[in-house]
Motif scaffolding. Structure first.
Motif, PDB file in Angstrom:
ATOM      1  N   GLY A   1       0.819  -1.197   0.000  1.00 59.85           N
ATOM      2  CA  GLY A   1       0.000   0.000   0.000  1.00 59.85           C
ATOM      3  C   GLY A   1       0.858   1.254   0.000  1.00 59.85           C
ATOM      4  O   GLY A   1       2.092   1.192  -0.127  1.00 59.85           O
ATOM      5  N   PRO A   2       0.242   2.423   0.151  1.00 63.73           N
ATOM      6  CA  PRO A   2       0.997   3.682   0.146  1.00 63.73           C
ATOM      7  C   PRO A   2       2.063   3.691   1.243  1.00 63.73           C
ATOM      8  O   PRO A   2       1.773   3.355   2.395  1.00 63.73           O
ATOM      9  N   CYS A   3       3.268   4.099   0.898  1.00 63.01           N
ATOM     10  CA  CYS A   3       4.363   4.102   1.871  1.00 63.01           C
ATOM     11  C   CYS A   3       4.081   5.078   3.008  1.00 63.01           C
ATOM     12  O   CYS A   3       4.503   4.850   4.150  1.00 63.01           O
ATOM     13  N   THR A   4       3.340   6.149   2.707  1.00 66.49           N
ATOM     14  CA  THR A   4       3.019   7.117   3.763  1.00 66.49           C
ATOM     15  C   THR A   4       2.102   6.494   4.812  1.00 66.49           C
ATOM     16  O   THR A   4       2.220   6.790   6.001  1.00 66.49           O
ATOM     17  N   THR A   5       1.190   5.623   4.374  1.00 62.55           N
ATOM     18  CA  THR A   5       0.313   4.934   5.319  1.00 62.55           C
ATOM     19  C   THR A   5       1.107   4.036   6.244  1.00 62.55           C
ATOM     20  O   THR A   5       0.890   4.017   7.464  1.00 62.55           O
ATOM     21  N   VAL A   6       2.049   3.292   5.668  1.00 59.54           N
ATOM     22  CA  VAL A   6       2.868   2.367   6.463  1.00 59.54           C
ATOM     23  C   VAL A   6       3.737   3.146   7.447  1.00 59.54           C
ATOM     24  O   VAL A   6       3.792   2.821   8.641  1.00 59.54           O
ATOM     25  N   TYR A   7       4.414   4.191   6.960  1.00 59.42           N
ATOM     26  CA  TYR A   7       5.285   4.967   7.856  1.00 59.42           C
ATOM     27  C   TYR A   7       4.483   5.679   8.935  1.00 59.42           C
ATOM     28  O   TYR A   7       4.888   5.691  10.108  1.00 59.42           O
TER      29      TYR A   7
ATOM     30  N   VAL B   1      13.928  -1.390  16.980  1.00 62.27           N
ATOM     31  CA  VAL B   1      14.589  -2.477  17.718  1.00 62.27           C
ATOM     32  C   VAL B   1      13.548  -3.395  18.347  1.00 62.27           C
ATOM     33  O   VAL B   1      13.670  -4.633  18.294  1.00 62.27           O
ATOM     34  N   LEU B   2      12.509  -2.826  18.932  1.00 61.40           N
ATOM     35  CA  LEU B   2      11.481  -3.627  19.597  1.00 61.40           C
ATOM     36  C   LEU B   2      10.655  -4.430  18.592  1.00 61.40           C
ATOM     37  O   LEU B   2      10.189  -5.533  18.907  1.00 61.40           O
TER      38      LEU B   2
ATOM     39  N   ASN C   1      11.718   6.425  17.698  1.00 59.89           N
ATOM     40  CA  ASN C   1      11.511   5.611  16.506  1.00 59.89           C
ATOM     41  C   ASN C   1      12.581   4.533  16.353  1.00 59.89           C
ATOM     42  O   ASN C   1      12.293   3.443  15.858  1.00 59.89           O
ATOM     43  N   TYR C   2      13.817   4.847  16.757  1.00 60.61           N
ATOM     44  CA  TYR C   2      14.848   3.809  16.670  1.00 60.61           C
ATOM     45  C   TYR C   2      14.560   2.692  17.665  1.00 60.61           C
ATOM     46  O   TYR C   2      14.684   1.509  17.333  1.00 60.61           O
TER      47      TYR C   2
ATOM     48  N   TRP D   1       2.237   4.789  16.145  1.00 58.15           N
ATOM     49  CA  TRP D   1       2.255   3.763  17.181  1.00 58.15           C
ATOM     50  C   TRP D   1       3.527   3.818  18.013  1.00 58.15           C
ATOM     51  O   TRP D   1       3.527   3.405  19.169  1.00 58.15           O
ATOM     52  N   ALA D   2       4.611   4.336  17.430  1.00 58.05           N
ATOM     53  CA  ALA D   2       5.827   4.536  18.227  1.00 58.05           C
ATOM     54  C   ALA D   2       5.578   5.606  19.286  1.00 58.05           C
ATOM     55  O   ALA D   2       5.958   5.449  20.456  1.00 58.05           O
ATOM     56  N   ARG D   3       4.924   6.703  18.894  1.00 58.22           N
ATOM     57  CA  ARG D   3       4.608   7.776  19.847  1.00 58.22           C
ATOM     58  C   ARG D   3       3.637   7.293  20.927  1.00 58.22           C
ATOM     59  O   ARG D   3       3.725   7.716  22.082  1.00 58.22           O
TER      60      ARG D   3
END
Length: 254
Positions: A55-61, A238-239, A233-234, A67-69
């Motif tokens: 799908g759109p890369c913007t959606t994935v990122y 890792v997680l 984000n890093y 979810w990281a935040r």
């Protein structure tokens, strides 16, 4: 199923741990997006280079970043690792080189990037169990002391049991901290100390489990080199890898 995609077992394990969306517009296919999120740490490719099937890369990122935040990746990892026994834990922390793009972000405590002998870098502080699976992960600047990270690792584990580490963690305060939390430290003394403390060789040899864990982490290019500007984000990347290792363990043990 494409290479690096979650297996049916892994998806069934992780899906219940994801946030529910009870209101508003329904999310796009969670499994498709997660396959894209899990692919990036393995290949190290930029988000914009994800194949179209995700799908759109913007959606994935945006899903990864949001979810990281929100701490979702921390919650997923902790849920998968909570069944780890308290019998034996191994501590270590390799230095990870930070890419020049990661170093161009905000400086200071939030980035967890420091300057060590190899240049700009970050440390991954890890505690793994007797199977070499991660139990606790924290980040610190590359020049930071290994000893300073121990309190954070122990604080996240209710009863560490037998704790094994190399000479870099030799300090009376660390042994006392481990004992105060109900554990017992197995840490050899520095060679220049007059009073040497012995460690059972059979126990100390098992420290290779944490070394092998870091070797597995470094198969994932987005972990082996830090590209993310924010520590948040890093750590999430890792997680995600650690969660993948746990999911594969559960699948192999089923």
């Amino acid at each position: 199923m494409a290479r690096f995609d979650l297996s049916d077992f892994e998806w069934a394990l992780i899906c219940p741990l994801l946030p529910n969306k009870s209101r508003g517009v329904a999310r796009v296919d969670d499994r498709r997006v997660l396959n894209g999120i899990f692919r990036v740490p393995r290949t190290g490719s930029p988000w914009r280079d994800l194949p179209e099937r995700y799908g759109p890369c913007t959606t994935v990122y945006n899903r990864f970043n949001r979810w990281a935040r929100a701490g979702v990746w921390v919650q997923v990892f902790e849920a998968l690792a909570e069944k780890s026994p308290d019998s034996m834990q191994f501590i270590d922390s390799p230095i990870i080189r930070a890419h020049q793009h990661a170093a161009s972000g905000k400086k200071g405590r939030r980035s967890r990037i420091g300057r060590s002998r190899g240049g700009l870098s970050t440390k991954i502080n890890a505690m793994v169990d007797h199977r070499g699976l991660p139990v606790v992960i924290t980040l610190s600047p590359g020049q930071g002391s290994d000893k300073a990270a121990v309190a954070g690792l122990l604080a996240a584990h209710p009863a560490p049991g037998e704790v094994v580490a190399d000479r870099g963690y030799d300090a009376r305060a660390i042994l006392e901290l481990i004992a105060a939390r109900g554990g017992r430290g197995h840490i050899p003394t520095q060679r220049d100390r007059k009073a040497q403390r012995s460690v059972d060789p059979a126990i100390y040899r098992q420290r290779n489990l944490v070394e092998r864990f870091f070797n597995k982490l470094k198969h994932f290019r987005k972990v082996d080199t830090r590209y993310e500007k924010s520590a948040q984000n890093y750590l999430a990347a890792v997680l995600i890898v650690c969660s993948h290792l746990w999911a594969r363990y559960y699948e192999s043990a089923s």
